[in-house]
Design an enzyme around this catalytic site. Sequence first.
Site, mmCIF file in Angstrom:
data_model
loop_
_atom_site.group_PDB
_atom_site.id
_atom_site.type_symbol
_atom_site.label_atom_id
_atom_site.label_comp_id
_atom_site.label_asym_id
_atom_site.label_seq_id
_atom_site.Cartn_x
_atom_site.Cartn_y
_atom_site.Cartn_z
ATOM 1 N N ASP A 33 2.798 -1.415 -10.374
ATOM 2 C CA ASP A 33 1.459 -0.887 -10.111
ATOM 3 C C ASP A 33 1.448 0.636 -9.999
ATOM 4 O O ASP A 33 0.582 1.205 -9.340
ATOM 5 C CB ASP A 33 0.870 -1.517 -8.848
ATOM 6 N N ASP A 45 0.074 -6.080 -15.525
ATOM 7 C CA ASP A 45 -0.093 -4.630 -15.668
ATOM 8 C C ASP A 45 1.133 -3.894 -16.199
ATOM 9 O O ASP A 45 1.029 -2.713 -16.546
ATOM 10 C CB ASP A 45 -0.500 -3.968 -14.338
ATOM 11 N N ASP A 102 -7.875 -6.496 -3.370
ATOM 12 C CA ASP A 102 -7.190 -5.671 -4.370
ATOM 13 C C ASP A 102 -6.534 -4.453 -3.736
ATOM 14 O O ASP A 102 -5.715 -3.784 -4.371
ATOM 15 C CB ASP A 102 -8.186 -5.180 -5.418
#
Length: 487
Positions: free
Chosen positions: A276, A314, A461
């Site tokens: 991330d 991601d 999130d």
Amino acid sequence: MSLHLNGSPLSRRSLASAACSLSAALVIACGAAPEAPPETHEGVSSAALTELVVNGTFSGTTTAPWWSGPNTSSRVDAGRWRVDVAGGTVNPWDAPIGQDGIVLANGQAYTLSFTASATAPVTVRATVQLGSAPYTAPLDQQISLDGTPRRFTFPFTSSLSTGAGQVTFQVGGRGAFTLHLDDISLTTGSSTGSGPLGMTSGFYVDPNSNPATWVRNNSWDSRAARIQSAIASRPGARWFGNWSGDIASAVSGFVAAADAADKLPVLVAYNIPGRDCGSHSGGGAGSPEAYRTWISNFVTGLGTRPAIVIIEPDAVAQLDCLPNDTERQTRLGLLRYATEQLRARAPNTWAYLDGGNATWIAADTMAQRLESAGARNIRGFALNVSNFHTTAASASYASAVNTALNNRYGYTLPFVVDTSRNGNGSNGEWCNPGGRRLGTPSQVGGGAELLLWVKVPGDSDGQCGIAPNTPAGTFSPDLAIRLIDGT
């Protein structure tokens, strides 16, 4: 990206009813209409399949029409095809076996499946290809074998039309050994009966998900019944990362519980170094070597039990945040390693490499990255994980990615879409936006190969949006209720 903190031999149950299961939506997506009107049952559609190989079960006394090429000899042995492979060869194709006269149609979906073992640890090549030069191969897979019989299933879409196709196993260059093959099947369509969907009676509901745990601990709360009904009782993914402890044990325990319930678990591998980009869900393995060990142990935990795995949300899309090309190539190498491990050691897992979302990375660029990251080693790619774009928008983007894959590399891939929070589509925000709604629960078909609740609805999130004080991966009943109501 939102952090999620909740962290046997092949069963033959339900094979009679599952043997002819087929996702009609998948067949249509691959360019062929169902051969009969599908009858939907528990999210799985069924239609007749056409078997293209002859004598794939070796129930008689002859192997014909299968042939044995140079450096091989074969016979039926205890109801299996026994192939004795000579040593002294250099290339896989120096010792081929196979069957000719396979009819292939351009754009048609097929599934090759078989059970195989070998008297020595070897890697061999399985193909469906043109039977003469230039030997174009719509399917070309390396498989690792040992003394344990394992079931292998490879869906693909043909890139050629011919009546002179062939199925081959190319077994040279590995020294002398004996190969055993059985239940060889090449069917039109992507049969759920020969994959993990056909081995189970539906998707697994995680009894220890964050929403389920919250409901158990807060039964007095007026919101508990609604969260239980709309979210906690629905099938969804469990995320695994550096919080999961002994990863082989954690994965094995989860898939074993699902297997005991005759259900199909969905797992997310989420431990890539630099995860991330250091944002809300930053972390991951401390080094490339640590990640290789971790993902290898993750795959060990899966074993031969049926599962769906989403690989590193991601990680491909966020290549741009890495500081230099060396680190980008390192990440791609780690993802390739993950796909290779899953291909070689988890024969009843359908794995999907995360491909971002519909508005993030240009489709042509994403196709190049998926190829570099080893997507052709596994089932396909995943879209919209922890995002909000509609299924239609995701399918349109997937089509563009597949067009680029086909134009550049000559293949296309199935895809899955995270529908956990896309009921109202996207408003352009990604971190706890308001006004979003639960999407279609996990099912086969519906605009993609699978629609899955990958993100756990109600998990934050990060400290942002309408949950500014809720850390990533923490369940919020307020977020859950707002997803239920679309507010």
